[in-house]
Design a protein around this motif. Structure first.
Motif, PDB file in Angstrom:
ATOM      1  N   VAL A 126      77.583  10.052 100.499  1.00 32.16           N
ATOM      2  CA  VAL A 126      77.780  11.543 100.887  1.00 32.16           C
ATOM      3  C   VAL A 126      77.035  12.501  99.854  1.00 32.16           C
ATOM      4  O   VAL A 126      76.416  13.478 100.252  1.00 32.16           O
ATOM      5  CB  VAL A 126      79.334  11.886 100.804  1.00 32.16           C
ATOM      6  CG1 VAL A 126      79.425  13.272 101.498  1.00 32.16           C
ATOM      7  CG2 VAL A 126      79.763  10.933 102.230  1.00 32.16           C
ATOM      8  N   TRP A 127      77.427  12.143  98.683  1.00 36.36           N
ATOM      9  CA  TRP A 127      76.797  13.044  97.541  1.00 36.36           C
ATOM     10  C   TRP A 127      75.337  13.128  97.379  1.00 36.36           C
ATOM     11  O   TRP A 127      74.508  14.220  97.178  1.00 36.36           O
ATOM     12  CB  TRP A 127      77.371  12.662  96.025  1.00 36.36           C
ATOM     13  CG  TRP A 127      78.834  13.301  95.961  1.00 36.36           C
ATOM     14  CD1 TRP A 127      79.853  12.446  95.410  1.00 36.36           C
ATOM     15  CD2 TRP A 127      79.128  14.502  95.878  1.00 36.36           C
ATOM     16  NE1 TRP A 127      80.792  13.306  95.260  1.00 36.36           N
ATOM     17  CE2 TRP A 127      80.569  14.540  95.394  1.00 36.36           C
ATOM     18  CE3 TRP A 127      78.232  16.041  95.647  1.00 36.36           C
ATOM     19  CZ2 TRP A 127      81.174  15.777  95.274  1.00 36.36           C
ATOM     20  CZ3 TRP A 127      79.254  16.990  95.597  1.00 36.36           C
ATOM     21  CH2 TRP A 127      80.584  17.032  95.309  1.00 36.36           C
ATOM     22  N   LEU A 128      74.723  12.131  97.701  1.00 35.90           N
ATOM     23  CA  LEU A 128      73.187  11.899  97.920  1.00 35.90           C
ATOM     24  C   LEU A 128      72.620  12.721  99.018  1.00 35.90           C
ATOM     25  O   LEU A 128      71.858  13.359  98.909  1.00 35.90           O
ATOM     26  CB  LEU A 128      72.861  10.464  98.227  1.00 35.90           C
ATOM     27  CG  LEU A 128      72.471   9.546  96.925  1.00 35.90           C
ATOM     28  CD1 LEU A 128      72.288   8.256  97.140  1.00 35.90           C
ATOM     29  CD2 LEU A 128      71.258  10.212  96.324  1.00 35.90           C
ATOM     30  N   VAL A 129      73.461  12.683 100.109  1.00 34.46           N
ATOM     31  CA  VAL A 129      72.846  13.237 101.181  1.00 34.46           C
ATOM     32  C   VAL A 129      72.944  14.863 100.917  1.00 34.46           C
ATOM     33  O   VAL A 129      72.314  15.687 101.241  1.00 34.46           O
ATOM     34  CB  VAL A 129      73.757  13.233 102.446  1.00 34.46           C
ATOM     35  CG1 VAL A 129      73.639  14.077 103.512  1.00 34.46           C
ATOM     36  CG2 VAL A 129      73.810  11.907 102.952  1.00 34.46           C
ATOM     37  N   ILE A 130      74.199  15.207 100.159  1.00 36.04           N
ATOM     38  CA  ILE A 130      74.214  16.922  99.890  1.00 36.04           C
ATOM     39  C   ILE A 130      73.052  17.013  98.903  1.00 36.04           C
ATOM     40  O   ILE A 130      72.451  18.148  98.812  1.00 36.04           O
ATOM     41  CB  ILE A 130      75.587  17.101  99.119  1.00 36.04           C
ATOM     42  CG1 ILE A 130      76.609  16.861 100.024  1.00 36.04           C
ATOM     43  CG2 ILE A 130      75.626  18.411  98.532  1.00 36.04           C
ATOM     44  CD1 ILE A 130      78.055  17.170  99.562  1.00 36.04           C
ATOM     45  N   ALA A 131      72.957  16.108  97.861  1.00 32.74           N
ATOM     46  CA  ALA A 131      71.998  16.394  96.721  1.00 32.74           C
ATOM     47  C   ALA A 131      70.401  16.516  97.415  1.00 32.74           C
ATOM     48  O   ALA A 131      69.581  17.424  97.100  1.00 32.74           O
ATOM     49  CB  ALA A 131      71.917  15.325  95.743  1.00 32.74           C
ATOM     50  N   ILE A 132      69.965  15.591  98.247  1.00 34.22           N
ATOM     51  CA  ILE A 132      68.601  15.629  98.797  1.00 34.22           C
ATOM     52  C   ILE A 132      68.717  17.015  99.889  1.00 34.22           C
ATOM     53  O   ILE A 132      67.574  17.516  99.921  1.00 34.22           O
ATOM     54  CB  ILE A 132      68.237  14.375  99.591  1.00 34.22           C
ATOM     55  CG1 ILE A 132      68.494  12.994  98.686  1.00 34.22           C
ATOM     56  CG2 ILE A 132      67.141  14.356 100.563  1.00 34.22           C
ATOM     57  CD1 ILE A 132      68.337  11.899  99.292  1.00 34.22           C
ATOM     58  N   GLN A 190      81.350  18.779  87.837  1.00 41.18           N
ATOM     59  CA  GLN A 190      81.079  18.945  86.433  1.00 41.18           C
ATOM     60  C   GLN A 190      80.188  19.977  86.338  1.00 41.18           C
ATOM     61  O   GLN A 190      78.856  19.977  86.550  1.00 41.18           O
ATOM     62  CB  GLN A 190      80.602  17.727  85.652  1.00 41.18           C
ATOM     63  CG  GLN A 190      80.622  17.630  84.177  1.00 41.18           C
ATOM     64  CD  GLN A 190      79.999  16.323  83.636  1.00 41.18           C
ATOM     65  OE1 GLN A 190      79.699  15.584  84.105  1.00 41.18           O
ATOM     66  NE2 GLN A 190      79.728  16.454  82.165  1.00 41.18           N
ATOM     67  N   PRO A 191      80.528  21.157  86.114  1.00 42.90           N
ATOM     68  CA  PRO A 191      79.640  22.336  86.180  1.00 42.90           C
ATOM     69  C   PRO A 191      78.324  22.373  84.892  1.00 42.90           C
ATOM     70  O   PRO A 191      77.625  22.972  85.141  1.00 42.90           O
ATOM     71  CB  PRO A 191      80.563  23.780  86.018  1.00 42.90           C
ATOM     72  CG  PRO A 191      81.834  23.177  85.331  1.00 42.90           C
ATOM     73  CD  PRO A 191      81.780  21.709  85.815  1.00 42.90           C
ATOM     74  N   GLY A 432      78.754  13.268  91.694  1.00 45.20           N
ATOM     75  CA  GLY A 432      78.206  14.312  92.623  1.00 45.20           C
ATOM     76  C   GLY A 432      77.433  15.346  91.982  1.00 45.20           C
ATOM     77  O   GLY A 432      76.116  15.772  92.208  1.00 45.20           O
ATOM     78  N   SER A 433      78.171  15.735  90.797  1.00 39.89           N
ATOM     79  CA  SER A 433      77.302  16.902  90.155  1.00 39.89           C
ATOM     80  C   SER A 433      76.025  16.552  89.680  1.00 39.89           C
ATOM     81  O   SER A 433      75.191  17.024  89.425  1.00 39.89           O
ATOM     82  CB  SER A 433      78.351  17.423  88.930  1.00 39.89           C
ATOM     83  OG  SER A 433      78.953  16.469  88.478  1.00 39.89           O
ATOM     84  N   SER A 434      76.044  15.388  88.761  1.00 42.31           N
ATOM     85  CA  SER A 434      74.890  14.760  88.254  1.00 42.31           C
ATOM     86  C   SER A 434      73.869  14.680  89.343  1.00 42.31           C
ATOM     87  O   SER A 434      72.688  14.779  89.031  1.00 42.31           O
ATOM     88  CB  SER A 434      75.157  13.318  87.407  1.00 42.31           C
ATOM     89  OG  SER A 434      73.923  12.990  87.020  1.00 42.31           O
TER      90      SER A 434
END
Length: 461
Positions: A126-132, A190-191, A432-434
């Motif tokens: 899910v984080w990969l989808v958001i990142a891309i 992680q901001p 996800g932040s990274s």
């Protein structure tokens, strides 16, 4: 004679125009070929993990990975129309690294018996989808990266605010280091990962504006021209800020990363070796002070110097020793995906994902991964050096160096080369932040490289 000269000039102009038309398609076709190879590697890695760990293939997770493949292809299509001359190597390398990290996280989930919707590998997808998706949005919306120069101090303020967010009551979480925030108690972020990008933009804009004063003539000593005392202010201020991060947030890694990024960009902006010498001296002073005053830094150095000591191996240095044993178990060619025991090491999906990969892929596998990082960094630095404006040069080289420094800090920490810090391995580690921050870096490098190659060049003669 005049007619002949005119015809030759016309032919030359036509040839150059045809090359400009053909070049973007060549770049994108090269990227597509590399992406197909990356998809093959990622799919094979997930399949081998399933065969090695369970003895059969679960097509459900492979279908999820196929959806991720479609999203990367969407980014490729966007680049064909929005940034046709962008670097063709950046996206395939990021895709391979993200896929290998996802495969290893999924492998550890299988070992832990957790493969449902709440599994870490599913959340990583899910984080990969958001990142891309964030990378696609930046490529589409950021037509000209030079517009970021107008908001230099806004990004600087945003970077500081992001670093201070964990101290706000109700947002910060107690997770060892004060670097995480929790939004609604649903997910943590992680901001500091986004702060490093904001600060990179701020540093690039600041150094462009103050370059002349920073390169002014100073005192020459030992064959090096040293800056005047008044030019040392920004460097000392950043050093104090890095020390504040280490003390207040108990985050050794972020402090080192931000200060190292500024020193590297300062060297690129001025070309003075003296800045590097001064920066390394300040790092040495900071390390000496931290190890003397801060107990948690002392513990990290103790674990680094004596990881196999009987008094610490069952407690504070167990994680480091276990990771080293895992790397040793992998040997030259590894145990094979799905056949090792990476889950025995604490945080094997995040902080220690590199030893996890080393155990199952072996020394050859981790060398290949490090080579991918090296190529990614070299392409980013090449993008910066090819640029004709100082802001693009500083931003591209600063972001590339930051990623390389982060890899060195993490890989050096888990292998016992240097003391371990609290950073993540870019693209590979769970988080996800990274992932979002690193894919934003990918998008910025794509935008800068497209602008560099699209800019018309004046030909004399």
């Amino acid at each position: 004679m005049t007619a002949t000269a005119g015809a030759v000039t016309t032919d030359t102009t036509v040839v150059k125009a045809l090359r400009r038309i053909r070049m973007p398609q060549t770049q994108r076709n090269r990227e597509l070929g590399l992406l197909l190879f990356a998809f093959l590697i990622n799919g094979a890695a997930v399949a081998l993990v399933q065969l090695g760990a369970t003895g059969h293939i679960d097509w459900t997770f492979l279908y999820y990975c196929g959806g991720l493949t479609v999203l990367v292809l969407g980014l490729h299509i966007v680049l064909r129309y929005r940034a046709p001359q962008a670097d063709p190597f950046v996206v395939p390398i990021a895709t391979v690294l993200s896929g290998l990290g996802l495969a290893m996280i999924y492998r550890i989930d299988i070992e832990d018996g957790d493969t449902g919707w709440a599994a870490l590998s599913t959340r990583q997808l899910v984080w990969l989808v958001i990142a891309i998706g964030a990378a696609v949005a930046i490529v589409v919306l950021l037509r000209n990266y030079r517009v970021l120069l107008r908001y230099t101090y806004v990004f600087g303020l945003a970077g500081i605010v992001l670093l201070l967010l964990p101290f706000i009551p109700g947002l910060g979480t107690d997770a060892g280091a004060d670097v995480w925030i929790s939004i609604g108690g649903i997910f943590s972020f992680q901001p500091g990962e986004l702060a490093k990008i904001c600060l990179a933009i701020f540093f690039a804009g600041y150094l462009v504006r103050t370059r002349e004063s920073l390169t002014s003539v100073g005192t020459r000593f030992l064959g090096i021209t040293w800056p005047r005392a008044r030019e040392l202010g920004p460097l000392l201020l950043l050093w104090a800020g890095a020390m504040a991060i280490i003390v207040l947030q108990r985050d050794l890694g972020t402090g080192m990363l931000i200060f190292g990024m500024f020193v590297a960009m300062l060297y690129v902006a001025t070309g003075k070796t003296s800045w590097v010498v001064i920066g390394l001296t300040l790092v040495g002073i900071g390390v000496a002070l931290a190890t003397t005053v801060l107990p948690y830094v002392q513990a990290r150095f103790t674990n680094w110097l004596h990881p196999f000591d009987p008094d610490t191996i069952n407690d504070s240095s167990y994680q480091l020793a276990s990771g080293i044993f895992g790397l040793a178990h992998g040997g030259l060619i590894g145990t094979g995906l799905g056949h090792g025991r990476p889950g025995l090491t604490p945080l094997s999906q995040s902080d220690y994902i590199f030893p996890s990969l080393g155990e199952e892929l072996g020394l050859i596998g981790v060398f290949a991964i490090l080579c991918l990082y090296m190529v990614f960094t070299s392409r980013g630095i090449r993008i910066g050096m090819a640029g004709q404006d100082d802001f693009g040069k500083l931003l591209a080289t600063g972001l590339s160096f930051t990623l390389a420094l982060q890899v060195f800090i993490m890989v050096g920490g888990v292998t016992g080369l240097i003391p371990l810090t609290g950073l993540t391995t870019p693209f590979l580690a769970a988080g996800g932040s990274s992932l979002i921050a690193n894919w934003i870096i990918v998008a910025l490098l794509l935008r800068i490289s497209d602008a560099v190659r699209s800019r018309p060049r004046v030909v004399i003669g």
